[in-house]
Scaffold this motif. Sequence first.
Motif, PDB file in Angstrom:
ATOM      1  N   GLU A  46       0.863  -1.182   0.000  1.00 42.69           N
ATOM      2  CA  GLU A  46       0.000   0.000   0.000  1.00 42.69           C
ATOM      3  C   GLU A  46       0.893   1.223   0.000  1.00 42.69           C
ATOM      4  O   GLU A  46       1.484   1.563   1.008  1.00 42.69           O
ATOM      5  CB  GLU A  46      -0.933  -0.007   1.209  1.00 42.69           C
ATOM      6  N   VAL A  47       0.993   1.847  -1.158  1.00 44.57           N
ATOM      7  CA  VAL A  47       1.852   3.003  -1.350  1.00 44.57           C
ATOM      8  C   VAL A  47       0.982   4.249  -1.396  1.00 44.57           C
ATOM      9  O   VAL A  47      -0.122   4.218  -1.932  1.00 44.57           O
ATOM     10  CB  VAL A  47       2.634   2.852  -2.678  1.00 44.57           C
ATOM     11  N   SER A  48       1.493   5.320  -0.833  1.00 43.41           N
ATOM     12  CA  SER A  48       0.775   6.605  -0.908  1.00 43.41           C
ATOM     13  C   SER A  48       1.745   7.726  -1.258  1.00 43.41           C
ATOM     14  O   SER A  48       1.653   8.823  -0.741  1.00 43.41           O
ATOM     15  CB  SER A  48       0.053   6.889   0.408  1.00 43.41           C
ATOM     16  N   ALA A  49       2.662   7.444  -2.178  1.00 47.39           N
ATOM     17  CA  ALA A  49       3.701   8.400  -2.534  1.00 47.39           C
ATOM     18  C   ALA A  49       3.248   9.458  -3.521  1.00 47.39           C
ATOM     19  O   ALA A  49       3.815  10.546  -3.569  1.00 47.39           O
ATOM     20  CB  ALA A  49       4.904   7.652  -3.111  1.00 47.39           C
ATOM     21  N   SER A  50       2.231   9.157  -4.314  1.00 45.29           N
ATOM     22  CA  SER A  50       1.774  10.094  -5.334  1.00 45.29           C
ATOM     23  C   SER A  50       0.706  11.025  -4.780  1.00 45.29           C
ATOM     24  O   SER A  50      -0.125  10.619  -3.969  1.00 45.29           O
ATOM     25  CB  SER A  50       1.212   9.333  -6.536  1.00 45.29           C
ATOM     26  N   ASP A  51       0.709  12.257  -5.277  1.00 41.71           N
ATOM     27  CA  ASP A  51      -0.353  13.203  -4.919  1.00 41.71           C
ATOM     28  C   ASP A  51      -1.687  12.801  -5.542  1.00 41.71           C
ATOM     29  O   ASP A  51      -2.735  13.266  -5.101  1.00 41.71           O
ATOM     30  CB  ASP A  51       0.009  14.616  -5.402  1.00 41.71           C
ATOM     31  N   LYS A  75       3.581  13.686 -16.143  1.00 39.11           N
ATOM     32  CA  LYS A  75       4.615  14.647 -15.737  1.00 39.11           C
ATOM     33  C   LYS A  75       4.319  15.294 -14.399  1.00 39.11           C
ATOM     34  O   LYS A  75       5.221  15.794 -13.733  1.00 39.11           O
ATOM     35  CB  LYS A  75       4.762  15.734 -16.799  1.00 39.11           C
ATOM     36  N   LYS A  76       3.059  15.296 -14.010  1.00 38.53           N
ATOM     37  CA  LYS A  76       2.669  15.986 -12.780  1.00 38.53           C
ATOM     38  C   LYS A  76       2.848  15.117 -11.535  1.00 38.53           C
ATOM     39  O   LYS A  76       3.286  15.614 -10.495  1.00 38.53           O
ATOM     40  CB  LYS A  76       1.224  16.447 -12.889  1.00 38.53           C
ATOM     41  N   PHE A  84      11.672   5.666  -7.941  1.00 35.39           N
ATOM     42  CA  PHE A  84      10.800   5.290  -6.837  1.00 35.39           C
ATOM     43  C   PHE A  84      11.281   3.972  -6.254  1.00 35.39           C
ATOM     44  O   PHE A  84      11.272   2.943  -6.929  1.00 35.39           O
ATOM     45  CB  PHE A  84       9.340   5.157  -7.291  1.00 35.39           C
ATOM     46  N   GLU A  85      11.741   4.023  -5.020  1.00 34.25           N
ATOM     47  CA  GLU A  85      12.254   2.821  -4.337  1.00 34.25           C
ATOM     48  C   GLU A  85      13.255   2.074  -5.218  1.00 34.25           C
ATOM     49  O   GLU A  85      13.258   0.850  -5.289  1.00 34.25           O
ATOM     50  CB  GLU A  85      11.096   1.889  -3.952  1.00 34.25           C
ATOM     51  N   GLY A  86      14.090   2.837  -5.925  1.00 35.62           N
ATOM     52  CA  GLY A  86      15.120   2.255  -6.774  1.00 35.62           C
ATOM     53  C   GLY A  86      14.645   1.870  -8.164  1.00 35.62           C
ATOM     54  O   GLY A  86      15.434   1.388  -8.974  1.00 35.62           O
ATOM     55  N   ILE A  87      13.370   2.075  -8.457  1.00 39.01           N
ATOM     56  CA  ILE A  87      12.816   1.742  -9.771  1.00 39.01           C
ATOM     57  C   ILE A  87      12.764   3.021 -10.604  1.00 39.01           C
ATOM     58  O   ILE A  87      12.088   3.981 -10.221  1.00 39.01           O
ATOM     59  CB  ILE A  87      11.403   1.136  -9.646  1.00 39.01           C
ATOM     60  N   PRO A  88      13.465   3.040 -11.736  1.00 38.11           N
ATOM     61  CA  PRO A  88      13.405   4.241 -12.585  1.00 38.11           C
ATOM     62  C   PRO A  88      11.981   4.477 -13.108  1.00 38.11           C
ATOM     63  O   PRO A  88      11.284   3.539 -13.474  1.00 38.11           O
ATOM     64  CB  PRO A  88      14.337   3.905 -13.749  1.00 38.11           C
ATOM     65  N   ILE A  89      11.566   5.731 -13.102  1.00 36.05           N
ATOM     66  CA  ILE A  89      10.299   6.126 -13.713  1.00 36.05           C
ATOM     67  C   ILE A  89      10.665   6.960 -14.931  1.00 36.05           C
ATOM     68  O   ILE A  89      11.254   8.036 -14.799  1.00 36.05           O
ATOM     69  CB  ILE A  89       9.407   6.932 -12.751  1.00 36.05           C
ATOM     70  N   LEU A  90      10.341   6.441 -16.115  1.00 33.52           N
ATOM     71  CA  LEU A  90      10.750   7.065 -17.362  1.00 33.52           C
ATOM     72  C   LEU A  90       9.542   7.402 -18.229  1.00 33.52           C
ATOM     73  O   LEU A  90       8.541   6.680 -18.222  1.00 33.52           O
ATOM     74  CB  LEU A  90      11.656   6.112 -18.150  1.00 33.52           C
ATOM     75  N   SER A  91       9.692   8.462 -19.001  1.00 36.56           N
ATOM     76  CA  SER A  91       8.686   8.772 -20.016  1.00 36.56           C
ATOM     77  C   SER A  91       8.786   7.691 -21.093  1.00 36.56           C
ATOM     78  O   SER A  91       9.824   7.007 -21.211  1.00 36.56           O
ATOM     79  CB  SER A  91       8.953  10.137 -20.629  1.00 36.56           C
TER      80      SER A  91
END
Length: 101
Positions: A46-51, A75-76, A84-91
């Motif tokens: 259960e993650v709550s990192a995003s707005d 992008k927002k 995120f926790e070592g996982i790249p987030i890429l476009s």
Amino acid sequence: MCDETLAELAAKLSEEKFFRYGSDEDRNQLVLDIEARSEFIEVKSEVSASDDPKDNIFLSLALDGRADYIVSGDKKHLLPLHPFEGIPILSPADFLAAMRA
């Protein structure tokens, strides 16, 4: 993939901006094809990192599925969390470039 992310994909592809990529039938078939080729993961984190609370399922899925990447055009909310926790987030463009390198 999990049931929630598959439902999100289907919902997104039903938006007007995707009409140019094929008929309703074509886009529905794409969802079925992706579903058939996907590995479904039981999401326990259960993650709550995003707005944006709707994005947290993708972060939880990435953790529980031990993802190598998260690919997003958000992008927002999602891209600013890179990594995120070592996982790249890429476009999508950056992901394709990384795969070609």
